[in-house]
Scaffold this motif. Structure first.
Motif, PDB file in Angstrom:
ATOM      1  N   LEU A  97      13.336   7.121  11.225  1.00  0.00           N
ATOM      2  CA  LEU A  97      12.951   8.137  10.340  1.00  0.00           C
ATOM      3  C   LEU A  97      12.212   9.073  10.828  1.00  0.00           C
ATOM      4  CD1 LEU A  97      12.218   5.540   7.406  1.00  0.00           C
ATOM      5  CD2 LEU A  97      14.187   7.057   7.674  1.00  0.00           C
ATOM      6  N   ARG A  98      12.259  10.275  10.339  1.00  0.00           N
ATOM      7  CA  ARG A  98      11.526  11.470  10.780  1.00  0.00           C
ATOM      8  C   ARG A  98      10.023  11.007  10.602  1.00  0.00           C
ATOM      9  NH1 ARG A  98       9.814  16.102   7.604  1.00  0.00           N
ATOM     10  NH2 ARG A  98      10.699  15.090   5.902  1.00  0.00           N
ATOM     11  N   ARG A  99       9.063  11.548  11.416  1.00  0.00           N
ATOM     12  CA  ARG A  99       7.810  11.427  11.499  1.00  0.00           C
ATOM     13  C   ARG A  99       7.164  12.292  10.294  1.00  0.00           C
ATOM     14  NH1 ARG A  99       3.772   9.820  16.004  1.00  0.00           N
ATOM     15  NH2 ARG A  99       1.956  10.783  15.515  1.00  0.00           N
ATOM     16  N   ILE A 100       6.456  11.704   9.407  1.00  0.00           N
ATOM     17  CA  ILE A 100       5.817  12.385   8.510  1.00  0.00           C
ATOM     18  C   ILE A 100       4.434  11.865   8.334  1.00  0.00           C
ATOM     19  CG2 ILE A 100       7.922  12.934   6.892  1.00  0.00           C
ATOM     20  CD1 ILE A 100       7.174  10.619   5.024  1.00  0.00           C
ATOM     21  N   ARG A 101       3.539  12.619   7.865  1.00  0.00           N
ATOM     22  CA  ARG A 101       1.964  12.245   7.461  1.00  0.00           C
ATOM     23  C   ARG A 101       2.086  11.228   6.380  1.00  0.00           C
ATOM     24  NH1 ARG A 101      -0.849  17.174   6.109  1.00  0.00           N
ATOM     25  NH2 ARG A 101       1.150  17.425   4.851  1.00  0.00           N
ATOM     26  N   LEU A 102       1.358  10.246   6.098  1.00  0.00           N
ATOM     27  CA  LEU A 102       0.837   9.606   4.876  1.00  0.00           C
ATOM     28  C   LEU A 102       0.741  10.413   3.956  1.00  0.00           C
ATOM     29  CD1 LEU A 102      -0.997   6.349   6.275  1.00  0.00           C
ATOM     30  CD2 LEU A 102       1.156   6.209   5.193  1.00  0.00           C
ATOM     31  N   HIS A 103      -0.087  11.365   3.938  1.00  0.00           N
ATOM     32  CA  HIS A 103      -0.474  12.530   3.117  1.00  0.00           C
ATOM     33  C   HIS A 103       0.777  13.063   2.545  1.00  0.00           C
ATOM     34  CE1 HIS A 103      -3.355  14.975   0.719  1.00  0.00           C
ATOM     35  NE2 HIS A 103      -2.628  15.848   1.053  1.00  0.00           N
TER      36      HIS A 103
ATOM     37  N   MET B 173       0.761  -1.125   0.127  1.00  0.00           N
ATOM     38  CA  MET B 173      -0.109  -0.042   0.000  1.00  0.00           C
ATOM     39  C   MET B 173       0.969   1.417  -0.005  1.00  0.00           C
ATOM     40  SD  MET B 173      -3.137   0.948   2.438  1.00  0.00           S
ATOM     41  CE  MET B 173      -2.336   1.212   3.758  1.00  0.00           C
ATOM     42  N   ILE B 174       2.145   1.512   0.790  1.00  0.00           N
ATOM     43  CA  ILE B 174       2.903   2.430   0.854  1.00  0.00           C
ATOM     44  C   ILE B 174       3.472   2.491  -0.520  1.00  0.00           C
ATOM     45  CG2 ILE B 174       4.974   3.152   1.738  1.00  0.00           C
ATOM     46  CD1 ILE B 174       4.276   1.834   4.281  1.00  0.00           C
ATOM     47  N   PHE B 175       3.921   1.673  -1.285  1.00  0.00           N
ATOM     48  CA  PHE B 175       4.399   1.567  -2.505  1.00  0.00           C
ATOM     49  C   PHE B 175       3.301   2.221  -3.570  1.00  0.00           C
ATOM     50  CE2 PHE B 175       6.347  -0.491  -6.600  1.00  0.00           C
ATOM     51  CZ  PHE B 175       7.190   0.277  -6.629  1.00  0.00           C
ATOM     52  N   PHE B 176       2.275   1.790  -3.535  1.00  0.00           N
ATOM     53  CA  PHE B 176       1.250   2.330  -4.266  1.00  0.00           C
ATOM     54  C   PHE B 176       0.952   3.779  -3.841  1.00  0.00           C
ATOM     55  CE2 PHE B 176      -3.142   3.568  -5.742  1.00  0.00           C
ATOM     56  CZ  PHE B 176      -3.210   2.768  -6.729  1.00  0.00           C
ATOM     57  N   LEU B 177       1.034   4.483  -2.756  1.00  0.00           N
ATOM     58  CA  LEU B 177       0.783   5.803  -2.385  1.00  0.00           C
ATOM     59  C   LEU B 177       2.092   6.330  -2.960  1.00  0.00           C
ATOM     60  CD1 LEU B 177      -0.177   5.400   1.302  1.00  0.00           C
ATOM     61  CD2 LEU B 177      -1.408   6.450  -0.384  1.00  0.00           C
ATOM     62  N   CYS B 178       3.268   5.890  -2.943  1.00  0.00           N
ATOM     63  CA  CYS B 178       4.519   6.458  -3.405  1.00  0.00           C
ATOM     64  C   CYS B 178       4.515   6.556  -4.927  1.00  0.00           C
ATOM     65  CB  CYS B 178       5.712   5.811  -2.889  1.00  0.00           C
ATOM     66  SG  CYS B 178       6.247   6.043  -1.217  1.00  0.00           S
TER      67      CYS B 178
ATOM     68  N   PHE C 179      -4.139   2.207  10.204  1.00  0.00           N
ATOM     69  CA  PHE C 179      -3.017   1.810   9.361  1.00  0.00           C
ATOM     70  C   PHE C 179      -1.825   2.909   9.948  1.00  0.00           C
ATOM     71  CE2 PHE C 179       0.031   2.441   5.845  1.00  0.00           C
ATOM     72  CZ  PHE C 179       0.363   1.226   5.676  1.00  0.00           C
ATOM     73  N   ARG C 180      -2.119   4.212   9.744  1.00  0.00           N
ATOM     74  CA  ARG C 180      -1.500   5.277  10.132  1.00  0.00           C
ATOM     75  C   ARG C 180      -0.779   5.121  11.824  1.00  0.00           C
ATOM     76  NH1 ARG C 180      -4.671  10.125  10.909  1.00  0.00           N
ATOM     77  NH2 ARG C 180      -4.658   9.050  12.876  1.00  0.00           N
ATOM     78  N   ASP C 181      -1.491   4.821  12.660  1.00  0.00           N
ATOM     79  CA  ASP C 181      -1.128   4.807  13.974  1.00  0.00           C
ATOM     80  C   ASP C 181      -0.672   3.444  14.507  1.00  0.00           C
ATOM     81  OD1 ASP C 181      -2.327   7.314  14.276  1.00  0.00           O
ATOM     82  OD2 ASP C 181      -4.339   6.684  15.075  1.00  0.00           O
ATOM     83  N   ARG C 182      -0.917   2.301  13.846  1.00  0.00           N
ATOM     84  CA  ARG C 182      -0.493   1.010  14.063  1.00  0.00           C
ATOM     85  C   ARG C 182       0.639   0.612  13.306  1.00  0.00           C
ATOM     86  NH1 ARG C 182      -4.977  -3.076  15.482  1.00  0.00           N
ATOM     87  NH2 ARG C 182      -3.237  -4.132  16.727  1.00  0.00           N
ATOM     88  N   VAL C 183       0.560   1.258  12.082  1.00  0.00           N
ATOM     89  CA  VAL C 183       1.767   0.582  11.164  1.00  0.00           C
ATOM     90  C   VAL C 183       2.955   1.655  10.611  1.00  0.00           C
ATOM     91  CG1 VAL C 183       2.274  -0.614   8.817  1.00  0.00           C
ATOM     92  CG2 VAL C 183       0.353  -1.211  10.231  1.00  0.00           C
ATOM     93  N   TRP C 184       2.040   2.730  10.156  1.00  0.00           N
ATOM     94  CA  TRP C 184       3.203   3.849   9.826  1.00  0.00           C
ATOM     95  C   TRP C 184       4.040   4.522  10.353  1.00  0.00           C
ATOM     96  CZ3 TRP C 184       5.351   5.185   5.445  1.00  0.00           C
ATOM     97  CH2 TRP C 184       5.628   6.587   5.154  1.00  0.00           C
ATOM     98  N   TYR C 185       3.328   5.121  11.730  1.00  0.00           N
ATOM     99  CA  TYR C 185       4.333   5.865  12.572  1.00  0.00           C
ATOM    100  C   TYR C 185       5.187   4.857  13.458  1.00  0.00           C
ATOM    101  CZ  TYR C 185       1.654   9.887  11.918  1.00  0.00           C
ATOM    102  OH  TYR C 185       1.030  11.294  11.519  1.00  0.00           O
ATOM    103  N   PRO C 186       4.827   3.550  13.694  1.00  0.00           N
ATOM    104  CA  PRO C 186       5.973   2.626  14.188  1.00  0.00           C
ATOM    105  C   PRO C 186       6.865   2.122  13.429  1.00  0.00           C
ATOM    106  CG  PRO C 186       3.521   1.960  15.074  1.00  0.00           C
ATOM    107  CD  PRO C 186       3.363   2.921  13.982  1.00  0.00           C
ATOM    108  N   THR C 187       6.606   2.120  12.083  1.00  0.00           N
ATOM    109  CA  THR C 187       7.422   1.758  10.994  1.00  0.00           C
ATOM    110  C   THR C 187       8.643   2.935  11.030  1.00  0.00           C
ATOM    111  OG1 THR C 187       6.140   0.333   9.889  1.00  0.00           O
ATOM    112  CG2 THR C 187       8.105   0.990   8.744  1.00  0.00           C
ATOM    113  N   LEU C 188       8.043   4.108  10.826  1.00  0.00           N
ATOM    114  CA  LEU C 188       8.931   5.261  10.738  1.00  0.00           C
ATOM    115  C   LEU C 188      10.084   5.130  12.155  1.00  0.00           C
ATOM    116  CD1 LEU C 188       6.621   8.133   9.345  1.00  0.00           C
ATOM    117  CD2 LEU C 188       8.619   6.808   8.140  1.00  0.00           C
ATOM    118  N   LYS C 189       9.471   5.086  13.193  1.00  0.00           N
ATOM    119  CA  LYS C 189       9.918   5.014  14.385  1.00  0.00           C
ATOM    120  C   LYS C 189      10.992   4.040  14.482  1.00  0.00           C
ATOM    121  CE  LYS C 189       9.437   5.586  19.519  1.00  0.00           C
ATOM    122  NZ  LYS C 189       8.583   5.817  20.634  1.00  0.00           N
ATOM    123  N   LYS C 190      10.653   2.966  14.431  1.00  0.00           N
ATOM    124  CA  LYS C 190      11.620   1.786  14.280  1.00  0.00           C
ATOM    125  C   LYS C 190      12.666   1.841  13.390  1.00  0.00           C
ATOM    126  CE  LYS C 190      11.728  -3.185  13.446  1.00  0.00           C
ATOM    127  NZ  LYS C 190      11.017  -4.367  12.695  1.00  0.00           N
ATOM    128  N   ASN C 191      12.583   2.455  12.288  1.00  0.00           N
ATOM    129  CA  ASN C 191      13.883   2.735  11.437  1.00  0.00           C
ATOM    130  C   ASN C 191      14.296   4.121  11.474  1.00  0.00           C
ATOM    131  OD1 ASN C 191      13.797   0.438   9.430  1.00  0.00           O
ATOM    132  ND2 ASN C 191      11.536   0.868   9.455  1.00  0.00           N
TER     133      ASN C 191
END
Length: 166
Positions: free
Chosen positions: A102-108, A1-6, A88-100
């Motif tokens: 990376l700076r916290r950015i919005r999905l948008h 899904m992230i690849f689709f967004l990108c 998805f943002r709260d349970r996957v996106w933000y934790p993935t950024l934090k784990k790696n």
């Protein structure tokens, strides 16, 4: 899904169903969005077709094979419903950024990154407007027009002389 967004900048990603994606033509027809868990029209209330890159089509083909018979949604949760983007943002996106780390950015922000890259590489604001689904070219120019400023050594107007010389 992230690849689709990108690769598409599509804000209606969670509302995609397999029947609106034509992998052979490398296009998706965007008819609906999901707002607060409810299926809606697109933000502009217009249907549009977006182009898909070859690498995205390849990944979608794999996803379609994996999900055959498991539901109509392209991106679905464990029970076969569309993905809730807030969840998805709260349970996957933000934790993935934090784990790696990376700076916290919005999905948008992936939409803005897509738009910026597309316009800088193609210099085609009209194509970007159609891909993004902006209701007018003015919206696209107001938001991204600064990306068209010429930073090359040759001035764009010089193409007139080049064309006349042929």
């Amino acid at each position: 899904m992230i690849f689709f967004l990108c690769r598409t900048g599509c804000r209606e990603t969670s509302a995609l169903q397999w029947h609106v994606i034509n992998l052979d033509l490398r296009q998706a027809t965007i008819r609906r969005g999901i707002v607060r868990g409810r299926l809606t029209t697109t933000k502009t209330e217009k249907t549009r077709k977006i182009d898909l890159t070859p690498s995205l089509v390849s990944e979608l083909r794999k996803l379609k094979l994996q999900s055959q018979g498991k539901g109509k949604w392209v991106f679905q949760n464990k029970v076969g419903n569309h993905v809730d983007m807030d969840n998805f943002r709260d349970r996957v996106w933000y934790p993935t950024l934090k784990k790696n780390e990376l700076r916290r950015i919005r999905l948008h922000d992936l939409r803005h990154s897509y738009s910026t890259f597309l316009i800088r590489k193609t210099k085609d604001i009209y194509y970007a407007q159609k891909q993004l689904g902006h209701h007018s070219i003015q919206v696209t120019v107001d938001r991204y027009g600064h990306l068209l400023e010429d930073t090359s050594e040759t001035r764009l107007v010089d193409v007139l002389d080049l064309a006349a010389a042929k």
